[in-house]
Design a protein around this motif. Structure first.
Motif, PDB file in Angstrom:
ATOM      1  N   VAL B 299     -61.401   9.783  46.658  1.00 44.15           N
ATOM      2  CA  VAL B 299     -61.038   8.497  46.962  1.00 44.15           C
ATOM      3  C   VAL B 299     -61.928   7.275  46.934  1.00 44.15           C
ATOM      4  N   GLY B 300     -63.157   7.614  47.712  1.00 42.36           N
ATOM      5  CA  GLY B 300     -64.063   6.693  47.818  1.00 42.36           C
ATOM      6  C   GLY B 300     -64.676   6.143  46.422  1.00 42.36           C
ATOM      7  N   SER B 301     -64.696   7.318  45.462  1.00 39.80           N
ATOM      8  CA  SER B 301     -65.360   6.732  44.169  1.00 39.80           C
ATOM      9  C   SER B 301     -64.134   5.813  43.484  1.00 39.80           C
ATOM     10  N   VAL B 302     -63.124   6.218  43.472  1.00 40.34           N
ATOM     11  CA  VAL B 302     -62.017   5.659  42.846  1.00 40.34           C
ATOM     12  C   VAL B 302     -61.859   4.134  43.396  1.00 40.34           C
ATOM     13  N   LEU B 303     -61.961   4.075  44.880  1.00 39.72           N
ATOM     14  CA  LEU B 303     -61.899   2.503  45.419  1.00 39.72           C
ATOM     15  C   LEU B 303     -62.995   1.710  44.884  1.00 39.72           C
ATOM     16  N   ALA B 304     -64.289   2.692  44.782  1.00 42.49           N
ATOM     17  CA  ALA B 304     -65.497   1.688  44.456  1.00 42.49           C
ATOM     18  C   ALA B 304     -65.358   0.990  43.091  1.00 42.49           C
ATOM     19  N   ILE B 305     -64.370   1.971  42.217  1.00 45.11           N
ATOM     20  CA  ILE B 305     -64.429   1.175  40.899  1.00 45.11           C
ATOM     21  C   ILE B 305     -63.687  -0.177  41.003  1.00 45.11           C
ATOM     22  N   ALA B 306     -62.841  -0.277  41.845  1.00 43.92           N
ATOM     23  CA  ALA B 306     -61.885  -1.548  41.882  1.00 43.92           C
ATOM     24  C   ALA B 306     -62.582  -2.553  42.270  1.00 43.92           C
ATOM     25  N   MET B 313     -68.908  -2.368  46.739  1.00 44.99           N
ATOM     26  CA  MET B 313     -68.766  -1.228  46.032  1.00 44.99           C
ATOM     27  C   MET B 313     -69.570  -0.094  46.520  1.00 44.99           C
ATOM     28  N   LEU B 314     -70.857  -0.812  47.018  1.00 43.63           N
ATOM     29  CA  LEU B 314     -71.821   0.420  47.484  1.00 43.63           C
ATOM     30  C   LEU B 314     -71.132   0.994  48.948  1.00 43.63           C
ATOM     31  N   ALA B 315     -70.336   0.101  49.651  1.00 44.64           N
ATOM     32  CA  ALA B 315     -69.599   0.649  50.870  1.00 44.64           C
ATOM     33  C   ALA B 315     -68.758   1.812  50.348  1.00 44.64           C
ATOM     34  N   TYR B 316     -67.732   1.541  49.573  1.00 39.19           N
ATOM     35  CA  TYR B 316     -66.922   2.515  49.133  1.00 39.19           C
ATOM     36  C   TYR B 316     -67.615   3.960  48.629  1.00 39.19           C
ATOM     37  N   SER B 317     -68.827   3.622  47.841  1.00 41.74           N
ATOM     38  CA  SER B 317     -69.447   4.409  47.520  1.00 41.74           C
ATOM     39  C   SER B 317     -69.965   5.576  48.605  1.00 41.74           C
ATOM     40  N   SER B 318     -70.385   4.744  49.567  1.00 40.71           N
ATOM     41  CA  SER B 318     -70.817   5.515  50.753  1.00 40.71           C
ATOM     42  C   SER B 318     -69.787   6.354  51.291  1.00 40.71           C
ATOM     43  N   ILE B 319     -68.619   5.763  51.352  1.00 36.43           N
ATOM     44  CA  ILE B 319     -67.481   6.596  51.797  1.00 36.43           C
ATOM     45  C   ILE B 319     -67.496   8.112  50.904  1.00 36.43           C
ATOM     46  N   SER B 320     -67.438   7.756  49.732  1.00 32.38           N
ATOM     47  CA  SER B 320     -67.472   9.147  48.697  1.00 32.38           C
ATOM     48  C   SER B 320     -68.634  10.143  49.211  1.00 32.38           C
ATOM     49  N   PHE B 421     -63.424  22.373  44.471  1.00 31.33           N
ATOM     50  CA  PHE B 421     -64.725  21.374  44.897  1.00 31.33           C
ATOM     51  C   PHE B 421     -65.763  21.138  43.952  1.00 31.33           C
ATOM     52  N   VAL B 422     -65.852  22.160  43.129  1.00 26.68           N
ATOM     53  CA  VAL B 422     -67.044  22.023  42.043  1.00 26.68           C
ATOM     54  C   VAL B 422     -66.399  20.803  40.929  1.00 26.68           C
ATOM     55  N   ILE B 423     -65.237  20.895  40.644  1.00 28.24           N
ATOM     56  CA  ILE B 423     -64.544  20.070  39.888  1.00 28.24           C
ATOM     57  C   ILE B 423     -64.629  18.635  40.798  1.00 28.24           C
ATOM     58  N   VAL B 424     -64.478  18.719  41.762  1.00 31.46           N
ATOM     59  CA  VAL B 424     -64.537  17.480  42.561  1.00 31.46           C
ATOM     60  C   VAL B 424     -65.684  16.847  42.426  1.00 31.46           C
ATOM     61  N   ILE B 425     -66.738  17.547  42.656  1.00 35.45           N
ATOM     62  CA  ILE B 425     -68.235  16.949  42.696  1.00 35.45           C
ATOM     63  C   ILE B 425     -68.320  16.371  41.101  1.00 35.45           C
ATOM     64  N   LEU B 426     -68.161  17.308  40.121  1.00 37.81           N
ATOM     65  CA  LEU B 426     -68.346  16.790  38.914  1.00 37.81           C
ATOM     66  C   LEU B 426     -67.586  15.565  38.529  1.00 37.81           C
ATOM     67  N   VAL B 427     -66.160  15.542  38.783  1.00 37.07           N
ATOM     68  CA  VAL B 427     -65.625  14.397  38.453  1.00 37.07           C
ATOM     69  C   VAL B 427     -65.979  13.085  39.424  1.00 37.07           C
ATOM     70  N   SER B 428     -66.352  13.457  40.502  1.00 39.40           N
ATOM     71  CA  SER B 428     -66.915  12.121  41.120  1.00 39.40           C
ATOM     72  C   SER B 428     -68.188  11.537  40.661  1.00 39.40           C
ATOM     73  N   SER B 429     -69.128  12.590  40.006  1.00 38.53           N
ATOM     74  CA  SER B 429     -70.308  12.089  39.392  1.00 38.53           C
ATOM     75  C   SER B 429     -69.691  11.260  38.099  1.00 38.53           C
ATOM     76  N   LEU B 430     -68.608  11.591  37.520  1.00 37.27           N
ATOM     77  CA  LEU B 430     -68.170  10.644  36.311  1.00 37.27           C
ATOM     78  C   LEU B 430     -67.699   9.319  36.613  1.00 37.27           C
ATOM     79  N   LEU B 431     -67.173   9.412  38.038  1.00 31.04           N
ATOM     80  CA  LEU B 431     -66.422   8.127  38.416  1.00 31.04           C
ATOM     81  C   LEU B 431     -67.804   7.314  39.070  1.00 31.04           C
ATOM     82  N   ASN B 432     -68.824   7.949  39.526  1.00 32.09           N
ATOM     83  CA  ASN B 432     -69.982   7.061  39.888  1.00 32.09           C
ATOM     84  C   ASN B 432     -70.553   6.572  38.621  1.00 32.09           C
ATOM     85  N   ILE B 433     -70.540   7.416  37.695  1.00 29.71           N
ATOM     86  CA  ILE B 433     -71.031   6.727  36.250  1.00 29.71           C
ATOM     87  C   ILE B 433     -70.305   5.316  36.005  1.00 29.71           C
TER      88      ILE B 433
END
Lengths: 150, 503, 497, 91, 81, 157
Positions: B299-306, B313-320, B421-433
């Motif tokens: 959720v943190g990553s998704v919200l950061a995108i918005a 943005m960095l704050a939401y990234s912190s949440i993630s 959780f592996v998938i979560v971690i990898l997906v969030s890396s994508l969202l970070n990108i």
């Protein structure tokens, strides 16, 4: 008769602190007025203090102040053997916690004054609406800079 | 006995008392000359850094340090205990504090010209509060320092953007008070059933009464309280505003440290006050935590995108990112735990660097909306390079710190059999990108006609030094993660999970 | 077969050269001549460093160098074997030509942000060599990601909205694939405790349940999306908005080659021939890439834009490489590996020709190229050489690899694969001959005034065309690619040459 | 908001009541908190070790004096914060 | 019979708390909060914790109330809920 | 509040009462060792005395009794007294805040401890009173004659 009341009494403090905490907690979350939130916080915290003080209570105990004045160590031991003192440790903790609570309240009130100076209201929804109007993405500074460049 | 010997015995307490003294002497120093304040802070922070390094070194070489305040043996008086965990976190606090301190001279001069003295006073008190929380071995003492750090954080945030900062600070105050009250209540519960406030003593007393409902309630209140403090997902509402509207230096400090110390406290309470078997097996609290953390990561990553405000943005990234730390902790196996703990260090470095960059950009241009960043790569090459490195590290590119912790977290998840959780971690890396790449695009691909007339206008040296240093460390610890892992985190994780004993 | 190991810092230096060069390029951004001088110096040094390792490799030795132990059991390390050096020689050698060509191209078109361009180019080359020399999956992943990141600014170089959206597409595909690769690496590490390549595959993988193994293989192949297998190929035609030298880099030198290189590393050095055979994965994969070979050729025929046609051709040709590897016969693997340098030389020739057409004739579409060979005979002759190679006709080298592939398929007696190879050769002819026909035999619509491209562009494309012919005529000259490939094949099959 | 608040309050209240079942009885001298040896120590040694008759003061300033230092710091911080927020002059 | 006093005081606490958060006039709410604190102080003294009761009387009923009233004087006195 | 401020009765009563309040506050601080009370309560009462004075006589009069500068020094020095007491224990070879080791009266650590507890209580009292007063001055509405800057001009940095 007195037995039943004793039972009620035995748990009564706990009931009261639960009730007070719920009241305070509710006010902190649900009330829209900022002062009310702070009042709620105060009630919430004092409820916890009540819980601590209730912990300290010992039936038939006296205040944790040695009863003999300054006659020296022997007298102290004597006094201890005769008198039951209540648990002093929660009292100390709560003394500290009260100070923390009043500090928090003071900071909260200072913030409230600032908020009122800025938005002219203490109602959360009014403030929120006002902030939406201002377009929070653009800070004051950025807007001035932009206008300067054009 | 020389003066040096005198100090070495008392380093644990001095790491807290020196910033404390310096903090309330700052008004007097500032009264002499307000320019002195910065040097005063630098001196203090440097001393604190030396002391924390020495503490950690002592812990690594000769084991846990116990310091009895007032000379009273532990259950009677308050005790300071420095083991690997808090020695490590203290060093992070001191280092990030020093970096932000160096950085602050210019940014505070510009953002808060009238409030230099109280800023520095509160800055030092925040460090005091965080240090005290980290280092103490007594849970009520922990509460007191928690409140010091909270109050100072409210103050720092309130200094920020007019109006917005104050409202953010007030919301934080209300949430923080709820959290602190819950923690206080939890402490009261534990005291009610054990009669002790000392962490070690309590850990000895608790196992015999684990079936007591009060203990479970205490754990629940602690978890909720700390979740609010670290901004774990459903309880994060205060965090984005607070990070966004604080002054640049304060954002970096708070983002870099506050939540990390909250996470530390959570670990400490879960594994040192309670025991691993209670948290992992009896209540399954660790498992609940991992799911909440996984949710926070996504959720943190998704919200950061918005977001379009870079600090938000960095704050939401912190949440993630907080999710990563807690995920590792909750996995409760040695590898995952190492990942989570390593991420405390990594996230402090990366997030602090990113917020410093955001502050430097704001300092030079007054821009925070990342759609207006075109051409910044030409204007501020060093600053934007630091941003690139820190962001790549966030994404988890190998060779940077972000990779090592993600690697461990993912391996830990596999070990725990939780492939999701592996998938979560990898997906969030994508969202970070996704959300960082928007910034890169704007920074480096400004439209040519706009780029042509942009002159190089780099942030002042005092801002660049800490940023560059943090970026260098991002890479250094990416390549040499061996040192923290081998010397600190591996024995620490074993000890926390009750597999090995600390030296 | 015991393999002698030599420790040497040379592979690390070879990687580092262009990193250092990139810094110098950045520092001398204000002086174009010095800046491009550094590019050349780095290209030559890099090539000579790579070549200097060749004798040892030809003796059957392996060069290793551990940079650092990043995490326990997870070092960043280099290991140069025959297969690695094959890719390294190809890319470092071609870098020299691409550098020269870029200078001509960029200066003629007066492109902006040239410093960034050369900077990223140098980093991309470092990454390509890094991939070639990686000793384990993590090191490979590091450079793989670095390659993606450093080529993104090149793809989006023109900064038009089309370029940026193509760049985004490029990045999205490659990052997703990178994540998939990382996942696969994690799994391998989890089950085997190591990620180091081994000639017979990583020990321990064979104990995995079959389903897990299949999933692992799929995630690995998704991770090799740089190789542009069919459902994951869309980034490659989109990336054609980039300047032509970048396309050359993408197609011939670094990116897609890195993709197939990784795929082969995974197939032969992680899974290993035995495991591929036991699990039956080789056959599924062979059919899978066959589909890509055929479909991509058909797509190529429908493209009018020359660069896009070449792009689809690349998609198809790369699958030959993988097909060769999954045939897991000695000849098949030889054919597949050999196709890496051969395709590199031929495809770079084709792209440089296409770029020359863009620079001088300003023409991108095949239908506009009527009679263009009259004005640019050298360019179009070079193009013809490349195209013939692609189709698999002498004198250019392509026929050798196709021959080996056919031999491999024939050894297996698999009529489908033989059929695929033959059909694809016909299809290749079907999309290349029209270009040659249009250029040489159609009458121009109007009087053409332009001449050949500038020398900095013309010389490299001529040279690569000549080399394409040389490697076709003397494929078995000592020290040439076939020698190296034979050693590599001997390594993985465990037999003699 | 009201609903969320009510849910949160009920959850918290439920937890409190749940815990309340096992809390030591009010005024119980057998409660763990009172039985812990430190209380005995405080009561018997406050005079000899700290020289004060008020055990609370002995705890506050001596046994747990460090907490009190923290408490004073909290007050100081609050004062500083309010000055920071509300003073208009340069400070 | 001291427990009757106790129970009455405690019940009165609850009443005060509810009144303090539900009354719309903030000044009244604050005064009620002050009364609440005072009662709390008495309860605590009754429970033998003299020091805490003393402090609560001085702080909760004293300084906190003064600060609240001062704040109200600078802002507004009515609340919508 | 202006109505109250003009009442002569109240002004006089306050003028007489404040010194007594302050003496009582000092008593509370010092009495903390043997009875209820202590630095914190005493400090609050002392502060309350001055706050009362300032409420009735106005901020200006109040600040003559407790200027900002004095306030700042007091609030810092109160904590300083506490911390320095703690650190002086280090100097004499004890732990932080280990009062017994300070060699004021070598034979009787309890008395030394008692003395230092009083010192510490005074430190607490000083900080508390200073902070309470400054809290009041800052939170309460500014009086028109001492207001330097209107709210709107302060912004914009």
């Amino acid at each position: 008769m007195s037995g039943i009341i004793e039972i009620i009494f035995a748990e009564f403090n706990y009931w009261i602190y639960v009730t007070l905490m719920m009241i305070g907690f509710y006010a902190m979350i649900a009330k829209k007025n900022l002062i009310k939130k702070v009042i709620g916080a105060n009630i919430f915290q004092t409820a916890i203090f009540l819980f601590y003080i209730s912990l300290a209570e010992v039936k038939g105990g006296t205040a944790p102040i040695l009863l003999h004045g300054h006659d020296g160590a022997d007298a102290a031991h004597k006094a201890v053997s005769e008198v039951i003192y209540v648990n002093p440790l929660p009292h100390v903790l709560i003394l500290t916690a009260i100070v923390v609570a009043v500090s928090t309240t003071a900071v909260a009130l200072a913030l409230i004054i600032k908020i009122y100076e800025e938005y002219g209201s203490l109602e959360e929804d009014v403030i929120l609406a006002y902030r939406r109007q201002l377009q929070p993405e653009f800070s004051e500074h950025a807007r001035q800079k932009q206008e300067g460049e054009q | 006995m020389t003066g040096f010997d005198l100090i070495t015995d008392h380093l644990p307490v001095l790491t807290v008392v020196i910033p404390l003294m310096a903090g309330f002497l700052t008004p007097i120093v500032g009264w002499i000359d307000r320019k002195l304040c910065w040097y005063w802070v630098m001196l203090t922070m440097f001393a604190v850094l030396l002391m924390t390094s020495s503490n950690l070194y002592t812990v690594i070489t000769s084991g846990t340090i116990h310091y009895h305040l007032g000379g009273w043996t532990p259950p009677i008086g308050i005790e300071y205990v420095i083991d690997l965990l808090n020695g490590f976190v203290c060093l992070i606090i001191a280092f990030i504090g020093l970096m932000v301190g160096i950085y602050s001279i210019e940014s505070i001069k510009k953002e808060l010209p009238n409030k230099i003295i109280p800023f520095y006073s509160i800055f030092l008190l925040l460090i005091t509060g965080l240090m005290g929380m980290t280092i103490t071995g007594d849970i009520f003492n922990f509460y007191v320092f928690l409140e010091i750090s909270s109050l100072t954080a409210y103050a720092l945030i309130a200094m920020g953007d007019r109006g917005d900062g104050v409202v953010a600070s007030f919301n934080y105050l209300i949430m923080g008070t709820v959290a602190a009250s819950f923690i206080l209540l939890g402490i009261g519960y534990l005291y009610a059933v054990t009669g002790s406030l000392n962490i070690a003593d309590m850990q000895g007393l608790l196992p015999s009464i684990y079936d007591n409902k009060v203990v479970l309630a205490a754990l629940a209140f602690f978890m909720v309280g700390f979740s609010i403090k670290v901004g774990l997902f459903p309880l994060h509402a205060w965090l984005p505003d607070a990070y966004t509207h604080a002054p640049s230096a304060a954002s970096a400090l708070i983002a870099g440290l506050m939540t990390k110390v909250g996470a530390y406290a959570m670990i400490r309470f879960m594994f040192s006050v309670f025991t691993p078997e209670f948290v992992i097996d009896m209540t399954r609290m660790a498992e609940i935590l991992t799911w909440a953390a996984a949710l926070a990561i996504v959720v943190g990553s998704v919200l950061a995108i918005a977001q379009s405000d870079i600090k938000r943005m960095l704050a939401y990234s912190s949440i993630s990112q907080i999710g990563y730390i807690l995920l590792g902790v909750g996995l409760a196996n040695v590898i995952g735990m190492q990942g989570g703990l390593l991420h405390i260090l990594n996230h402090s470095l990366m997030k602090c660097a990113l917020f410093l960059v955001a502050g430097a950009i704001f300092y030079r241009t007054g821009i925070r909306n990342l759609h207006q960043f075109q051409g910044l790569g030409k204007k501020m090459p060093v600053t934007t390079t630091v941003f690139l490195i820190a962001a790549l590290s966030m994404i988890g590119v190998p060779g940077t710190v972000g990779f090592t912790s993600k690697w461990y977290l993912a391996l830990g998840s596999i070990n725990a059999g939780q492939w999701i959780f592996v998938i979560v971690i990898l997906v969030s890396s994508l969202l970070n990108i996704v959300y960082f790449w928007r910034v890169f695009d704007n920074i480096w691909f400004g439209h040519p006609h706009e780029v042509e007339h942009i002159k190089r206008d780099e942030a002042p040296l005092s801002m660049l030094i800490p940023m560059v240093l943090l970026a260098v460390l991002c890479i250094f610890f990416g390549l040499f993660a061996y040192y923290p892992l081998h010397y600190v985190l591996e024995p620490l994780s074993n000890a926390l999970l009750g597999i090995g004993v600390l030296p | 077969m015991a393999i002698e190991t030599v420790h040497s810092i040379t592979p690390a230096l070879a990687v580092l050269v262009s990193m250092v060069a990139s810094v110098l390029i950045l520092a001398f951004g204000k002086y174009p001549n010095i800046r491009e001088g550094w590019t050349f110096v780095a290209a030559f040094i890099k090539f000579s460093l790579v070549i200097s390792m060749l004798p040892l490799i030809l003796e059957g030795k392996v060069i290793t160098y551990t940079v650092i132990e990043m995490l326990p059991n997870l070092p960043i390390a280099f290991k140069v074997d025959a297969f690695g050096i094959l890719f390294a020689i190809t890319s470092s050698f071609l870098w020299i030509f691409v550098s020269s060509y870029s200078i001509g191209y960029m200066r003629t078109l007066k492109e902006h942000a040239q410093t960034r361009y050369y900077f990223c180019f140098a980093i991309a080359l470092s990454s390509a060599i890094g991939i070639a020399f990686s000793a384990n999956l993590v090191t490979l992943f590091l450079f793989y990601e670095l390659l993606t990141i450093s080529t993104y600014p090149l793809v989006a170089h023109t900064e038009t909205s089309e370029a940026i959206s193509s760049g985004r597409k490029y990045l999205t595909y490659l990052m997703i694939s990178g994540i998939s690769l990382l996942f696969s690496i994690l799994v391998v590490y989890h089950y085997t405790g190591t990620t180091e390549f081994s000639f017979s595959g990583i020990a321990g993988l064979e104990t995995l349940p079959r389903t897990t193994l299949y999933i692992l293989f799929i995630t690995f192949m998704v991770g090799c999306a740089k190789a542009a297998f069919m459902p994951l190929h869309a980034w490659l035609p989109a990336a054609m908005v980039a300047p032509t030298p970048v396309s050359a880099l993408l197609h011939a030198v670094a990116v897609v080659k890195a993709g197939v290189f990784t795929a082969i590393r995974v197939i032969l050095y992680v899974f290993g021939i035995d495991l591929m055979e036991i699990s039956g994965l080789w056959l599924y994969m062979a059919y899978f890439v066959s589909i890509t070979i055929i479909l991509a050729s058909i797509f190529a025929m429908t493209q009018d834009n020359l660069k896009k046609r070449l792009a689809y051709s690349t998609v198809s040709q790369l699958s030959y490489v993988v097909l060769g590897a999954v045939l897991i016969t000695q000849h098949g693997i030889t054919g597949g590996m050999l196709h890496i340098p051969y395709h590199g030389f031929m495809k770079i020739t084709l792209f440089m020709c296409a770029g020359a057409l863009i620079v001088t004739a300003k023409k991108e579409n095949i239908s506009d190229m009527n009679g263009i060979a009259r004005q640019m005979p050298i360019t179009m002759l070079a193009f013809t050489v490349g195209a013939l190679g692609m189709i698999g006709m002498p004198p250019a080298g392509g026929y050798i690899t196709k021959w080996y592939l056919l031999l491999g398929a024939a050894e297996l007696d698999n009529m489908i694969l033989i059929g695929v190879l033959l059909i694809s050769a016909v299809l290749n002819a079907a999309y290349f001959f029209p270009v040659i026909y249009v250029a040489f035999f159609k009458k121009p619509d109007k009087e053409l005034t332009y001449k050949e491209a500038p020398l900095t562009m013309l010389v490299p494309l001529t040279l690569t065309a000549i080399i394409s012919i040389i490697i076709g005529i003397w494929p078995d000259a000592p020290g040439m690619f076939l020698d190296i490939v034979n050693i590599a094949v001997a390594n993985v099959t465990g037999g003699g040459i | 908001m009201k609903i969320i608040a009510l849910i949160a309050v009920i959850l918290a209240g439920g937890m409190l009541i749940y815990a309340g079942q096992d809390l030591p009885a009010f005024g119980d001298p057998e409660s763990p908190a009172y039985q812990h040896p430190i209380i005995e120590h405080y009561i018997t040694h406050a005079e000899t070790e700290s020289g004060v008759g008020n055990i609370v003061t002995a705890l506050l300033a001596n046994y747990r004096g460090y907490d009190t230092l923290g408490e004073v710091t909290v007050i100081f911080t609050a004062g500083m914060t309010v000055i920071l927020l509300l003073r208009r002059r340069e400070i | 019979m001291i427990w009757i006093l106790d129970i009455t005081l405690l019940l009165f606490l609850v009443v005060c708390a509810i009144a303090a958060i539900s009354i719309k006039d903030l000044l009244s709410a604050v005064i009620i909060l002050s009364a609440y604190s005072l009662i709390m102080a008495i309860v605590w003294v009754e429970m033998q914790s003299v020091d805490v009761g003393f402090t609560e009387a001085a702080v909760g009923a004293g300084i906190t109330t003064v600060l609240f009233i001062a704040t109200l004087a600078r802002t507004e006195g009515r609340s919508e809920d | 509040m202006s109505g109250i401020q003009e009442s002569i009765v109240i002004r006089t009563v306050v003028r007489i009462m404040v010194p007594f309040i302050q003496i009582f506050a000092l008593y509370v601080i010092m009495h903390g060792a043997s009875g209820p009370g202590g630095g914190f309560q005493g400090g609050v009462i002392f502060g309350a005395g001055i706050i009362l004075y300032a409420m009735i006589y106005g901020h200006k009069e109040g600040k003559q009794r407790m200027s900002d500068k004095l306030n700042r020094i007091l609030s810092s020095s109160g904590v300083a007294i506490f911390a320095v007491t703690g650190i002086s224990c280090l100097v004499f070879g004890g732990m932080f805040l280990q009062y017994g080791v300070v060699p004021l009266l070598p034979d009787n650590p309890a008395v030394v401890s008692r003395l230092l507890i009083d010192v510490v209580e005074i430190g607490i009292g000083i900080t508390v009173l200073a902070v309470m007063i400054s809290l009041f001055f800052d939170v309460s509405p500014p009086e028109t004659d001492e207001e330097e800057l209107p709210a709107s001009e302060e912004a914009g940095q």
